[in-house]
Design a protein around this motif. Structure first.
Motif, PDB file in Angstrom:
ATOM      1  N   SER A 128     -24.279  54.439  -8.317  1.00  0.00           N
ATOM      2  CA  SER A 128     -25.477  53.692  -8.727  1.00  0.00           C
ATOM      3  C   SER A 128     -25.512  52.317  -8.074  1.00  0.00           C
ATOM      4  N   ILE A 129     -24.372  51.686  -8.022  1.00  0.00           N
ATOM      5  CA  ILE A 129     -24.296  50.363  -7.376  1.00  0.00           C
ATOM      6  C   ILE A 129     -24.602  50.493  -5.895  1.00  0.00           C
ATOM      7  N   ALA A 130     -24.078  51.535  -5.259  1.00  0.00           N
ATOM      8  CA  ALA A 130     -24.330  51.750  -3.828  1.00  0.00           C
ATOM      9  C   ALA A 130     -25.812  52.010  -3.583  1.00  0.00           C
ATOM     10  N   LYS A 131     -26.440  52.839  -4.448  1.00  0.00           N
ATOM     11  CA  LYS A 131     -27.871  53.124  -4.291  1.00  0.00           C
ATOM     12  C   LYS A 131     -28.714  51.857  -4.476  1.00  0.00           C
ATOM     13  N   SER A 132     -28.390  51.079  -5.509  1.00  0.00           N
ATOM     14  CA  SER A 132     -29.163  49.850  -5.732  1.00  0.00           C
ATOM     15  C   SER A 132     -28.943  48.850  -4.602  1.00  0.00           C
ATOM     16  N   THR A 133     -27.759  48.858  -4.008  1.00  0.00           N
ATOM     17  CA  THR A 133     -27.488  47.979  -2.862  1.00  0.00           C
ATOM     18  C   THR A 133     -28.324  48.395  -1.658  1.00  0.00           C
ATOM     19  N   LEU A 159     -11.442  46.677  -4.901  1.00  0.00           N
ATOM     20  CA  LEU A 159     -12.659  47.480  -4.955  1.00  0.00           C
ATOM     21  C   LEU A 159     -13.528  47.076  -6.144  1.00  0.00           C
ATOM     22  N   ARG A 160     -12.902  46.854  -7.310  1.00  0.00           N
ATOM     23  CA  ARG A 160     -13.659  46.449  -8.498  1.00  0.00           C
ATOM     24  C   ARG A 160     -14.323  45.079  -8.293  1.00  0.00           C
ATOM     25  N   ARG A 161     -13.617  44.152  -7.636  1.00  0.00           N
ATOM     26  CA  ARG A 161     -14.208  42.836  -7.348  1.00  0.00           C
ATOM     27  C   ARG A 161     -15.434  42.986  -6.439  1.00  0.00           C
ATOM     28  N   LYS A 162     -15.276  43.802  -5.420  1.00  0.00           N
ATOM     29  CA  LYS A 162     -16.395  44.018  -4.484  1.00  0.00           C
ATOM     30  C   LYS A 162     -17.567  44.682  -5.184  1.00  0.00           C
ATOM     31  N   LEU A 163     -17.284  45.675  -6.050  1.00  0.00           N
ATOM     32  CA  LEU A 163     -18.358  46.329  -6.790  1.00  0.00           C
ATOM     33  C   LEU A 163     -19.030  45.365  -7.765  1.00  0.00           C
ATOM     34  N   VAL A 165     -23.776  42.143  -9.134  1.00  0.00           N
ATOM     35  CA  VAL A 165     -24.416  40.853  -9.404  1.00  0.00           C
ATOM     36  C   VAL A 165     -25.522  40.584  -8.382  1.00  0.00           C
ATOM     37  N   LEU A 166     -25.245  40.852  -7.117  1.00  0.00           N
ATOM     38  CA  LEU A 166     -26.229  40.580  -6.069  1.00  0.00           C
ATOM     39  C   LEU A 166     -27.456  41.482  -6.166  1.00  0.00           C
ATOM     40  N   THR A 167     -27.268  42.713  -6.605  1.00  0.00           N
ATOM     41  CA  THR A 167     -28.392  43.663  -6.671  1.00  0.00           C
ATOM     42  C   THR A 167     -29.006  43.759  -8.059  1.00  0.00           C
ATOM     43  N   ASN A 168     -28.517  42.961  -9.002  1.00  0.00           N
ATOM     44  CA  ASN A 168     -28.998  42.983 -10.390  1.00  0.00           C
ATOM     45  C   ASN A 168     -28.892  44.380 -11.002  1.00  0.00           C
ATOM     46  N   SER A 169     -27.829  45.074 -10.717  1.00  0.00           N
ATOM     47  CA  SER A 169     -27.606  46.416 -11.238  1.00  0.00           C
ATOM     48  C   SER A 169     -26.798  46.334 -12.525  1.00  0.00           C
ATOM     49  N   ASN A 170     -27.211  47.132 -13.536  1.00  0.00           N
ATOM     50  CA  ASN A 170     -26.494  47.141 -14.807  1.00  0.00           C
ATOM     51  C   ASN A 170     -25.480  48.273 -14.875  1.00  0.00           C
TER      52      ASN A 170
END
Length: 169
Positions: free
Chosen positions: A31-36, A11-15, A20-25
């Motif tokens: 937050s990662i899901a929303k930016s995706t 899960l951590r690798r996928k996140l 990286v793909l969504t340029n999320s900090n």
């Protein structure tokens, strides 16, 4: 227990990949899901814009191709009367077929004698000739029509017509 650890690592690798793909900090999953989701939405809008531009370019492409085809099929015949029975003939058309033979046959049918001629077939077929009529009844319009008809004929068309005439008897 080892199964849970492997799932967490996976899960951590996928996140991390999504971050990286969504340029999320952010390190939070939400937050990662929303930016995706936001990134996917922007990509979808960009794709729709590209599709719309492509659909708008298709008619322009068709028009451009038809104009190119029209330019390719350009046949130009210019006749100038130089003397009482002398004509300056300029013919330009697409190369291919038996254009020279057809033009010379047209001259022969109209009883025109060619005194001087220049022929070129580099990019297009072009002919410049000085022709003298045997009789004075020949007109510039008649020569133009005859030459347009001659260069418009496809090679072998006359032979097939003669063959059809022979078979009809």
């Amino acid at each position: 227990m080892a199964c849970r650890v492997q799932k967490r690592i996976s899960l951590r690798r996928k996140l991390h990949i999504l971050r990286v793909l969504t340029n999320s900090n952010s390190a939070k999953r939400t937050s990662i899901a929303k930016s995706t989701v936001l990134r996917l939405y922007k990509l979808k809008l960009a794709l729709e814009t590209v599709k719309r531009q492509y659909e708008n370019l298709l008619p322009t492409r068709r028009e451009y191709i038809s104009l190119l085809n029209h330019v390719k099929e350009n046949k130009d015949v210019k006749i100038e009367k130089v003397g009482t029975r002398t004509f300056m003939v300029r013919v330009t058309c697409e190369k291919g077929g038996d254009k020279l033979v057809a033009i010379l046959e047209a001259f022969d049918e109209m009883r025109l004698n060619v005194q001087q001629a220049k022929v070129s077939c580099e990019n297009t077929f072009s002919l410049e000739a000085i022709a003298v009529a045997e009789d004075q009844t020949v007109d510039v319009r008649d020569i133009t029509e005859s030459l347009l008809k001659a260069i418009g004929k496809k090679s072998g068309e006359e032979d097939s017509q003669n063959f059809d005439k022979c078979c009809d008897l």
